[in-house]
Design a protein around this motif. Structure first.
Motif, mmCIF file in Angstrom:
data_model
loop_
_atom_site.group_PDB
_atom_site.id
_atom_site.type_symbol
_atom_site.label_atom_id
_atom_site.label_comp_id
_atom_site.label_asym_id
_atom_site.label_seq_id
_atom_site.Cartn_x
_atom_site.Cartn_y
_atom_site.Cartn_z
ATOM 1 N N TRP A 1 44.426 0.813 7.888
ATOM 2 C CA TRP A 1 43.676 1.181 6.689
ATOM 3 C C TRP A 1 43.325 -0.028 5.827
ATOM 4 N N TRP A 2 44.247 -1.001 5.743
ATOM 5 C CA TRP A 2 43.983 -2.151 4.882
ATOM 6 C C TRP A 2 42.874 -3.024 5.448
ATOM 7 N N ALA B 1 39.585 -1.103 4.865
ATOM 8 C CA ALA B 1 39.192 -1.168 3.456
ATOM 9 C C ALA B 1 38.670 -2.557 3.099
ATOM 10 N N LEU B 2 39.349 -3.601 3.579
ATOM 11 C CA LEU B 2 38.903 -4.963 3.308
ATOM 12 C C LEU B 2 37.533 -5.222 3.923
ATOM 13 N N PRO C 1 45.527 6.082 3.199
ATOM 14 C CA PRO C 1 46.763 5.339 3.509
ATOM 15 C C PRO C 1 48.016 6.155 3.186
#
Length: 376
Positions: free
Chosen positions: A139-140, A143-144, A203
């Motif tokens: 997820w990170w 998202a980034l 998340p």
């Protein structure tokens, strides 16, 4: 009396040389101690009411922060998630428009498009119900990637639109937003057409899903406060001051040696960063995204949010978003759901006619009437 006698009587009698020397030495002697006294005197203490006013401002900020921190524990899940959470998300996206319009003089209707790019990136690179398209990244990372793509797209939009002014900028950015809507609706390979993406996974950290009402509220509040603080800092920095100078008189700033185009493009990139963060939160809030999320109605809604609160104040879009969400949720109790746009349009026209600075303009005007001493 003859003319010669008149000129002789009215002329200034010259002072003798020794008298002039005495007067000069006396004046110098008088000036010396005065200079020494001025140099030895400490600077006067500022007794203006700025310090008490600053203390009251800090106190108000502290009270607001405490109230926001306590809010989810005293409010229901509906008001925490559906009202406050949605208002924070729309406020962040509206803040990107308010920064461009209020401090850069560029009214862009493509900020929801930029947010939608970030949202689609989260759905495409992350996890969703459309397993044949979504790549399943962490997820990170998804998202980034979405935020980075939003900044890139916003920069490209800035390169296209900053060479125009006024109504032409509005029309170009609106055309870009509509083009993106039809691209997402008609492309099934990447954007899955009109169905979009559903069940986009939010998340889960430490067994807590960030889509739950209280965690989502705190995440949105933290990011909203960060975006607000970043805008407040940037508009006082040299770049922000130069951007406001470009807004007021681009020709003069260009004559002073500033690169007007570079400042405007950089402003679009920064606004794209804020809109990208809002887009990531939006896809988590809705647990999905579709072309309707970035349609023409959504583009206009962001403009309404920014104008309702006040474009010249970073807190304005959040106030406008809260009013917008409240009307969206409770106006149907008074009128038909199909007439909601009529209510929003009426409120928008009233604000534009009677307070071009939004609801905050009305508030400051009321404070000026009630407390004339605080009126600036």
């Amino acid at each position: 009396m003859s003319a010669n006698k008149w000129r002789h009587a009215t002329s200034t009698v010259p002072m003798p040389r020794h008298d002039r020397a005495a007067v000069s030495s006396a004046s110098k002697a008088e000036a010396r101690p005065r200079l020494k006294l001025a140099a030895a005197t400490p600077p006067a203490v500022d007794t203006s009411p700025a310090s008490p006013r600053r203390g009251m401002q800090v106190l108000r900020y502290a009270v607001v922060l405490v109230a926001l921190a306590v809010y989810p524990w005293v409010a229901s899940s509906f008001f925490t998630f559906q009202v406050a959470g949605q208002a924070l998300v729309l406020g962040i996206i509206g803040l990107s428009l308010a920064f461009l319009a209020g401090y850069g003089g560029m009214v862009s209707l493509s900020q929801m498009t930029v947010a939608g790019i970030a949202g689609y990136a989260v759905a495409i690179f992350g996890q969703s119900a459309v397993g044949n398209i979504s790549l399943g990244w962490p997820w990170w990372l998804a998202a980034l990637t979405g935020v980075v793509l939003a900044v890139i797209v916003a920069t490209l939009i800035g390169l296209i639109s900053v060479r125009t002014d006024g109504i032409y900028t509005i029309m170009i950015t609106l055309a870009i937003g509509v083009a993106m809507f039809y691209l997402a609706q008609q492309n099934h390979t990447v954007f899955n057409g009109f169905q979009g993406f559903s069940r986009v996974t939010a998340p889960v950290i430490g067994g807590i899903s960030l889509r739950d009402p209280i965690p989502f509220f705190y995440v949105a509040l933290t990011l909203g406060l960060s975006a607000y603080a970043a805008v407040k800092y940037l508009v006082r920095a040299p770049f922000g001051m130069a951007l406001q100078g470009v807004r007021d008189n681009a020709r003069r700033m260009r004559a002073l040696g500033f690169d007007v185009t570079a400042h405007r493009v950089a402003a679009h990139a920064f606004a794209g960063l804020i809109a990208g963060i809002g887009g990531v939160l939006l896809v988590w809030y809705n647990a999905g995204i579709s072309p309707g999320t970035i349609g023409a109605d959504a583009l206009i809604n962001i403009l309404v949010v920014a104008v309702l609160g006040g474009m010249r104040h970073p807190i304005g879009p959040f106030i406008g978003a809260l009013v917008f969400v409240l009307l969206q949720n409770f106006a149907i109790d008074l009128i038909d759901r199909e007439r909601f746009n009529l209510v929003i349009g009426g409120a928008f026209l009233l604000i534009v006619l009677f307070s071009p600075d939004g609801l905050l303009g009305l508030w400051h005007r009321a404070r000026g009437y009630l407390h004339p001493a605080t009126k600036r």
